[in-house]
Enzyme design. Structure first.
Site, PDB file in Angstrom:
ATOM      1  CB  ALA A 191      -0.892  -0.011   1.234  1.00 19.06           C
ATOM      2  CE  LYS A 216      -0.898  -3.748  -7.586  1.00 22.73           C
ATOM      3  NZ  LYS A 216      -0.997  -2.285  -7.418  1.00 22.73           N
ATOM      4  N   GLY A 256      -2.666  -6.388 -10.129  1.00 23.01           N
ATOM      5  CA  GLY A 256      -3.023  -6.989  -8.836  1.00 23.01           C
ATOM      6  C   GLY A 256      -3.979  -8.159  -9.016  1.00 23.01           C
ATOM      7  N   GLY A 277      -8.935  -6.307   0.145  1.00 26.61           N
ATOM      8  CA  GLY A 277      -8.355  -7.541   0.675  1.00 26.61           C
ATOM      9  C   GLY A 277      -9.321  -8.714   0.592  1.00 26.61           C
ATOM     10  CD  GLU A 294      -0.465  -4.900   7.711  1.00 29.92           C
ATOM     11  OE1 GLU A 294      -1.415  -4.233   8.185  1.00 29.92           O
ATOM     12  OE2 GLU A 294       0.562  -4.407   7.240  1.00 29.92           O
ATOM     13  CB  CYS A 328      -2.184  -0.792   9.307  1.00 27.44           C
ATOM     14  SG  CYS A 328      -1.902  -0.949   7.578  1.00 27.44           S
TER      15      CYS A 328
END
Ligand code: UN1
Length: 469
Positions: A191, A216, A256, A277, A294, A328
């Protein structure tokens, strides 16, 4: 709400709340051409950068311009991967695995050590790029490169310690043991908020375990992905190893999705929102692939009546506003406990010692009920990443860590919810996805376990005493 009516909860900021606006920047010249930003060239960056690496650099897909969120100016451009380039890169990465998997783990660790050293040399410039491209402050940019350096050191030690037990076999002349092998190709999708550290956790451990990686990064931090890959690639090339061991395909949701659906991606490590996710997890599960998720957190700090406010205040500030609330692990809920048992209460003494004991017991009971309620509030959200309490009560600390305490993957006492060390396993439960990265025994997620039974006798006794005669 009985004893806990004085606990208040403040909803803090949302994760990933940053907004980018690029319209006004379209006409500006690139920052990389300005003398003030010439240090970007020390990272091997130029005006136009290929966004694919698989032993050689390429990329002929969409051109993306990376903008600095602080001044909305364009920094430089990156050409992303086409699907055809993704295809070639996966093939090259898998070919590279044939070489990498044969190298003994401690020798792989030596390569990871060199990557850590190469990162050390560039820590200031790479940290500056993170700051420029992602928007976090310089010290935090450097801090996340430091996490990559630290996890490299960790992985070097790990390279001499990965192992399985030898277990007692119930059969004479038999050995029962566990062998750990690399899974193969590890896809890593990261991210924007930690464009270096999260790749680093995955990359250093995955490599040491004997895997090759395909990365990626976020489409808004492509220069960081390219700069990191250049540092890693140089180490591989200097050691005459295939560069595709650490491949890169810059791209968006198309790349992705391809990674999530691709049976050749043996483990997909995904960091991002719970919403995406979940989609990724379903695509990987559809093919019975392995995943390491995650995802988002909804992290709480609980401040009890005995907390040291000298610790609470800087912790709450750092965890709430550090990285502009985009970690996060950012604190989103703060539960403050006002003290209804303050000794300054205007009461006279109780008449007997027995009455005092009863009074203290009642307070203890009330405290515990309040504590239970506070723990329940911590756990009532869908996510389960990080959590902190502030207290001096050792009983409470152990209850917080125990079965009826925090249900998060990260359970802290007297420190903020953010800022975890790399030596522990990082990740969380419930909608946070269940994955664990970085330290402790997270390496097991990057390997497959074989239970090996070897008969070194001349007989063939069957397990469970079965006679098949
Ligand atoms: C993240 O926000 O995705 O514990 C990672 C922390 C950092 C890592 C955060 N070490 O805050």
């Amino acid at each position: 709400m009985k004893n806990c009516r004085t606990i208040i909860r403040l909803l803090l900021r949302n994760k990933f709340a940053s907004v980018r606006c690029h319209q006004s920047a379209a006409m500006s010249s690139l920052l990389i051409n300005q003398p003030k930003y010439s240090w970007l060239k020390e990272l091997g960056l130029s005006e136009d950068n290929p966004g694919v690496y698989n032993g050689s650099w390429g990329g002929s897909g969409e051109v993306v311009t990376s903008y600095c969120p602080a001044n909305n100016e364009p920094i430089a451009r990156v050409t992303q991967a086409t699907m055809a380039e993704y295809e070639v890169t996966v093939q090259k990465a898998r070919e590279a695995w044939n070489v990498w998997a044969d190298i003994p783990a401690p020798k792989r660790g030596e390569i990871v050590r060199q990557i850590g050293d190469a990162l050390r040399k560039k820590i200031t410039t790479l940290g500056s790029l993170v700051s420029l491209e992602m928007g976090k402050i310089f010290v935090e940019g450097v801090g996340e490169v430091q996490e990559y350096v630290d996890v490299c050191d960790y992985a070097v030690g790990l390279s001499r310690m990965i192992g399985g037990p030898i277990l007692p076999s119930e059969r004479p002349g038999h050995a029962l043991l566990e062998q750990w092998n690399p899974v193969g190709l590890v896809g890593i999708i990261t991210a924007f908020n930690f464009p270096v550290a999260v790749y680093g956790w995955n990359n250093a451990i995955a490599m040491t375990c004997g895997n090759v990686c395909l990365w990626k990064g976020a489409p808004t931090t492509p220069l960081t992905s390219v700069a990191v890959t250049k540092i890693v690639a140089e180490v591989l090339e200097q050691n005459n190893l295939p560069g595709a061991i650490c491949s890169l395909t810059c791209g968006g949701a198309d790349i992705g999705t391809a990674m999530a659906k691709d049976e050749r991606v043996d483990l997909l490590s995904f960091t991002g929102s719970t919403h995406v996710g979940k989609l990724v997890a379903m695509m990987v599960q559809e093919r019975f692939g392995r995943k390491l998720l995650e995802l988002g957190g909804n992290n709480a700090i609980i401040v009890f009546e005995d907390a040291d406010l000298n610790l609470v205040v800087p912790s709450a500030v750092f965890a709430s506003v550090g990285t502009a609330g985009q970690r996060c692990t950012t604190t989103r809920r703060l539960m403050l406990h006002e003290n209804p048992w303050d000794p300054k209460t205007l009461y006279g003494p109780l008449h007997t010692k027995q009455a005092v004991e009863q009074y203290l017991a009642a307070i203890e009971q009330a405290k515990q009920q309040g504590e239970e309620e506070a723990f329940a509030w911590n756990n009532e959200v869908k996510q389960g990443l990080s959590s902190s309490i502030f207290t001096k009560d050792m009983g409470r600390v152990f209850r917080w860590m125990g079965p009826k305490g925090s249900d998060c993957g990260i359970v802290n006492v007297n420190i903020p919810t953010s800022g975890a060390e790399i030596g522990g396993a990082f990740g969380g439960e419930k909608h946070t996805g269940g994955g664990r990265e970085s330290g402790s025994d997270s390496w097991k997620q990057y390997m497959r376990r074989s239970t090996c039974t070897i008969n070194y006798s001349k007989d063939l006794p069957l397990a469970q005493g079965i006679k098949f005669e």
